[in-house]
Design an enzyme around this catalytic site. Sequence first.
Site, short mmCIF file in Angstrom:
data_model
loop_
_atom_site.label_atom_id
_atom_site.label_comp_id
_atom_site.label_asym_id
_atom_site.label_seq_id
_atom_site.Cartn_x
_atom_site.Cartn_y
_atom_site.Cartn_z
N ASP A 33 -3.13 -5.18 -4.50
CA ASP A 33 -3.79 -4.64 -3.32
C ASP A 33 -4.11 -5.84 -2.42
O ASP A 33 -5.03 -6.61 -2.69
CB ASP A 33 -5.07 -3.92 -3.77
CG ASP A 33 -5.94 -3.48 -2.59
OD1 ASP A 33 -5.68 -3.93 -1.45
OD2 ASP A 33 -6.89 -2.72 -2.82
N LYS A 79 -6.36 -4.26 9.40
CA LYS A 79 -7.26 -5.36 9.00
C LYS A 79 -6.68 -6.72 9.39
O LYS A 79 -7.29 -7.75 9.17
CB LYS A 79 -7.49 -5.32 7.49
CG LYS A 79 -8.28 -4.10 7.02
CD LYS A 79 -8.58 -4.21 5.54
CE LYS A 79 -8.93 -2.91 4.87
NZ LYS A 79 -10.26 -2.41 5.22
N1 PLP Z 1 -8.28 -2.22 -0.77
C1 PLP Z 1 -9.23 -3.06 -0.34
C2 PLP Z 1 -9.55 -4.28 -1.15
C3 PLP Z 1 -9.89 -2.77 0.84
O1 PLP Z 1 -10.86 -3.60 1.26
C4 PLP Z 1 -9.56 -1.62 1.57
C5 PLP Z 1 -10.28 -1.26 2.80
O2 PLP Z 1 -11.39 -1.64 3.02
C6 PLP Z 1 -8.54 -0.80 1.09
C7 PLP Z 1 -7.93 -1.13 -0.09
C8 PLP Z 1 -8.14 0.45 1.80
O3 PLP Z 1 -7.52 0.15 3.00
P1 PLP Z 1 -7.15 1.31 4.03
O4 PLP Z 1 -8.42 2.08 4.26
O5 PLP Z 1 -6.70 0.57 5.24
O6 PLP Z 1 -6.08 2.12 3.42
#
Ligand code: PLP
Length: 416
Positions: free
Chosen positions: A207, A233
């Site tokens: 991730d 992000k």
């Molecule tokens: N994984 C991590 C470590 C995150 O910080 C986030 C979002 O804050 C996500 C996954 C999920 O990302 P998204 O909401 O853009 O799909």
Amino acid sequence: MIVPMETESLPVDRIRQDFPILQRRIRGHRLIYLDSAATSQKPESVINAELDAYRKFNANVHRGAYLIAEEATAAYEGARKKIARFLNAPDPSSIIFTRGTTEAINLVAYSWGWSHLKPGDQILITEMEHHSNIVPWQLIAERTGASLAVVPILDDGTLDLEALDRLLTERVKLVAVTHVSNVLGTINPIKEICEKARQVGATTLVDGAQAAPHLSVDVTALGCDFYALSGHKMLGPTGSGVLYGRKEILEAMPPFLGGGEMIRTVTFEKTTFNDVPYKFEAGTPAIAQAIGLGAAVDYLEAVGRERIRAHEKALTAYALTRLQEIPELTIYGKAPPDGRGGVIAFNAGDIHPHDLATFLDAYGICIRAGHHCAQPLMRRLNVAATARISFYLYNDEDDIDTCTTALKKALEFFGR
Ligand code: PLP
């Protein structure tokens, strides 16, 4: 668009001028945005790239026989190539556009997970995962009879690597781990984890939501099978994201969603599927968003990712020093600036983080408060919620100073 930079340190004032929202004043104060871990702000070049896609060559991709459709396709596929280069993926066809990290992980869970996992198998995750790297695996475990195992963290907020070694048995078919924690800031040793996973024959998913925007990510050097990220992000539009997958694995995987674009032939009896990456991009994709993400990659590369990382590391070190001036603060995650991203989670005594965030908002300071979609980690830290500040290339020491002063005022205001 920023001009190439001659000095080593980041000219933050000049960078800020590229971000229209940072010119806003909030209740008479300069906007101080300390919530980039939730979503980043967007430079003019990204906003314009998305607008241009609508203004100049708005058409569907991969099927038009006219100029603007060809232009749209070239821009969309051009963005894919930029992202492949950005991640050092061996081939643009190993880059799949998704809506974000969440969708990228779900794609792997439903396609790879559903077809590969069986009763008795294990999916190994960690105690510091975001819900989007927990819940899809729980859902797929329920359907397949596989189970979840969890690598704990140590008190300093790093992964317990000895526990990882113990848990990494031949039963583990997938290791799904965050590159950078969105709460503790910890940078995990992904290369080492992927190597260990490979030794037991496990597939690996990283991730990268909090890493791709800030570190120089090289998926080939990391040796992972899948890498997920969120475009929003990393200066890109919302609704943009990426799944990198190793080509042989992607080719062997069944489709995730069915519909147009992802097929080669369809009859009522049988459908054959398109090549990767199109097999995984059913329907009309988020064209303008992908093009905007390509522009974000251009921007990050023009500034220089090593320089962004160095800037954020210095800023995190400075922020940790400033915050430690306030004895009432508890900071979660003790990895040194070298081993952490620009994320600091904390609590100020028994003041509710939401109250703290509301207080800071009166000074134009945006921070995040809550469980950060990491409830199991909150439980491990023995808190319901925390406040969190997070940095990007447009933040500087002034932002930290203003935030520290406002935090001190908050403590006074709440009588602590
Ligand atoms: N994984 C991590 C470590 C995150 O910080 C986030 C979002 O804050 C996500 C996954 C999920 O990302 P998204 O909401 O853009 O799909």
